[in-house]
Scaffold this motif. Structure first.
Motif, mmCIF file in Angstrom:
data_model
loop_
_atom_site.group_PDB
_atom_site.id
_atom_site.type_symbol
_atom_site.label_atom_id
_atom_site.label_comp_id
_atom_site.label_asym_id
_atom_site.label_seq_id
_atom_site.Cartn_x
_atom_site.Cartn_y
_atom_site.Cartn_z
ATOM 1 N N UNK A 256 8.784 -28.312 -4.663
ATOM 2 C CA UNK A 256 7.470 -28.306 -4.008
ATOM 3 C C UNK A 256 6.525 -27.366 -4.737
ATOM 4 N N UNK A 257 5.341 -27.861 -5.102
ATOM 5 C CA UNK A 257 4.388 -26.968 -5.761
ATOM 6 C C UNK A 257 3.908 -25.869 -4.828
ATOM 7 N N UNK A 258 3.487 -24.761 -5.413
ATOM 8 C CA UNK A 258 2.979 -23.634 -4.628
ATOM 9 C C UNK A 258 1.574 -23.284 -5.101
ATOM 10 N N UNK A 259 0.819 -22.731 -4.174
ATOM 11 C CA UNK A 259 -0.591 -22.445 -4.468
ATOM 12 C C UNK A 259 -0.772 -21.073 -5.118
ATOM 13 N N UNK A 260 -1.846 -20.943 -5.857
ATOM 14 C CA UNK A 260 -2.301 -19.647 -6.350
ATOM 15 C C UNK A 260 -3.734 -19.454 -5.839
ATOM 16 N N UNK A 261 -4.140 -18.195 -5.671
ATOM 17 C CA UNK A 261 -5.460 -17.949 -5.086
ATOM 18 C C UNK A 261 -6.067 -16.662 -5.616
ATOM 19 N N UNK A 262 -7.379 -16.574 -5.447
ATOM 20 C CA UNK A 262 -8.082 -15.324 -5.768
ATOM 21 C C UNK A 262 -7.587 -14.274 -4.795
ATOM 22 N N UNK A 263 -7.086 -13.142 -5.314
ATOM 23 C CA UNK A 263 -6.315 -12.302 -4.403
ATOM 24 C C UNK A 263 -6.632 -10.849 -4.307
ATOM 25 N N UNK A 264 -7.896 -10.435 -4.408
ATOM 26 C CA UNK A 264 -8.100 -9.009 -4.220
ATOM 27 C C UNK A 264 -8.089 -8.686 -2.735
ATOM 28 N N UNK A 265 -7.457 -7.579 -2.380
ATOM 29 C CA UNK A 265 -7.376 -7.166 -0.978
ATOM 30 C C UNK A 265 -8.331 -6.008 -0.705
ATOM 31 N N UNK A 266 -9.330 -5.850 -1.564
ATOM 32 C CA UNK A 266 -10.268 -4.752 -1.337
ATOM 33 C C UNK A 266 -11.160 -5.081 -0.138
ATOM 34 N N UNK A 267 -11.650 -4.056 0.536
ATOM 35 C CA UNK A 267 -12.636 -4.274 1.596
ATOM 36 C C UNK A 267 -13.421 -2.989 1.752
ATOM 37 N N UNK A 268 -14.589 -3.123 2.319
ATOM 38 C CA UNK A 268 -15.455 -1.969 2.539
ATOM 39 C C UNK A 268 -14.751 -0.945 3.438
ATOM 40 N N UNK A 269 -14.073 -1.450 4.455
ATOM 41 C CA UNK A 269 -13.404 -0.544 5.391
ATOM 42 C C UNK A 269 -12.321 0.271 4.677
ATOM 43 N N UNK A 270 -11.576 -0.388 3.799
ATOM 44 C CA UNK A 270 -10.498 0.310 3.111
ATOM 45 C C UNK A 270 -11.051 1.383 2.168
ATOM 46 N N UNK A 271 -12.150 1.056 1.484
ATOM 47 C CA UNK A 271 -12.728 2.038 0.563
ATOM 48 C C UNK A 271 -13.359 3.206 1.342
ATOM 49 N N UNK A 272 -13.936 2.916 2.507
ATOM 50 C CA UNK A 272 -14.501 3.992 3.341
ATOM 51 C C UNK A 272 -13.379 4.946 3.754
ATOM 52 N N UNK A 273 -12.215 4.399 4.062
ATOM 53 C CA UNK A 273 -11.044 5.216 4.401
ATOM 54 C C UNK A 273 -10.679 6.160 3.265
ATOM 55 N N UNK A 274 -10.706 5.610 2.063
ATOM 56 C CA UNK A 274 -10.377 6.417 0.880
ATOM 57 C C UNK A 274 -11.372 7.571 0.751
ATOM 58 N N UNK A 275 -12.664 7.253 0.921
ATOM 59 C CA UNK A 275 -13.694 8.291 0.788
ATOM 60 C C UNK A 275 -13.507 9.400 1.819
#
Ligand SMILES: [Zn+2]
Length: 316
Positions: A256-275
């Motif tokens: 069975x073929x499998x899909x590939x996708x654009x996969x960045x998990x970045x988000x504004x909320x996550x970067x705000x947490x880092x800051x």
């Protein structure tokens, strides 16, 4: 519980692109051979053109994405597969990763002066010329409550396919044949690969001196070497037709073929947490004259702007 990507309103404006048949698994019936055909299709163009690298670095990145896509497709559980290459060459750091659902991303750091010097001397450098000496680490991360499994080998060989094969021979202790290609085509950047693995024979054991198995493996790898980059990267040639061309006399069985996708998990909320993890002094230094702190997702190459006054430090 994390917000699923499709509900995350803070997600940057990046394409939600899915390539349904990105990975085609197969095996050769009655032979100790299984494999995967990987084709990133238009996803290669979308991922690679978010960064403004010279063509040799882009080709290397496309091949790295293909390697992690191939390896992640073998994951049996939720998680991700990441490849990190650190060397002393003009590309001192290359990171690519792929989740079990096929979400792909990459990041390459370049030393501009060293890269320009290399390209002036050698317009078509090898992957090794770009990476230099160093190591290649492959990490399987199956979530916060599990051990991360990491394998590390020295950079060896001229191209990424040889480096990845060396990793398999050293860490996984089974034979592996890998072909990778990434090129600019009429349709844009395309990347893909063919991976063959020698698996244990019937009963789950690898028999030393298994002459039939040796011969089958050798035949499969010889047939695989007839694959051309043009065929591999040709969107109009269906994966099953391509595999049939190569292995039709070897009792080819396609999974069975499998899909590939654009996969960045970045988000504004996550970067705000880092800051918020930085002390106030550091945040003040990060703020530009207009009072904005700019955080860049290195994978998507997207800038996120935060007004300094909106970020309160949680650092004691
Ligand atoms: Zn991102």
């Amino acid at each position: 519980m994390q917000t699923p990507a499709f509900l995350d309103r803070d997600r940057p404006d990046v394409p939600d692109l899915v390539v349904p048949g990105g990975i085609t698994p197969f095996f050769l019936q009655g032979r100790p051979v299984r494999g995967r055909l990987i084709r990133l299709g238009v996803l290669a163009d979308v991922l690679l053109t978010r960064h403004d690298h010279p063509a040799p670095v882009t080709r290397l990145a496309g091949k790295a994405l293909t390697v992690v896509a191939a390896l992640a497709s073998a994951l049996k559980f939720q998680g991700s597969f990441s490849l990190q290459i650190k060397g002393d060459g003009p590309v001192p750091l290359l990171v690519a990763d792929c989740t079990d659902t096929g979400a792909l991303r990459f990041y390459a750091r370049t030393d501009e002066d060293a890269l320009n010097a290399l390209l002036a001397e050698t317009p078509n450098p090898t992957d090794r010329d770009l990476l230099g000496n160093g190591y290649l680490a492959l990490t399987v991360d199956q979530g916060p409550d599990t051990d991360r499994h990491q394998g590390i080998v020295d950079i060896a060989g001229d191209d990424l396919a040889a480096m990845a094969s060396h990793y398999f021979a050293t860490s996984e202790q089974h034979a592996c044949w890998i072909y990778l290609s990434c090129k600019m085509t009429d349709a844009g950047w395309r990347a893909g690969g063919l991976v063959l693995e020698r698996i244990a024979g019937e009963g789950g054991s690898h028999v030393v001196g298994d002459e039939d198995g040796d011969a089958s493996w050798e035949t499969a790898t010889i047939l695989a070497t007839t694959l051309t980059s043009r065929e591999l990267l040709d969107d109009s040639l269906p994966p099953a037709d391509l595999l049939y061309r190569l292995f039709h006399e070897e009792d080819l069985q396609i999974g069975h073929p499998r899909a590939l996708a654009y996969g960045c998990r970045c988000s504004r909320a996550r970067l705000a947490d880092v800051l918020q993890g930085f002390p106030d002094d550091d945040l003040d230094h990060m703020a530009q004259d207009d009072g904005q702190i700019v955080m860049t997702c290195e994978f998507c190459n997207i800038d996120f702007r935060f007004p300094r006054k909106d970020i309160s430090s949680h650092a004691g």
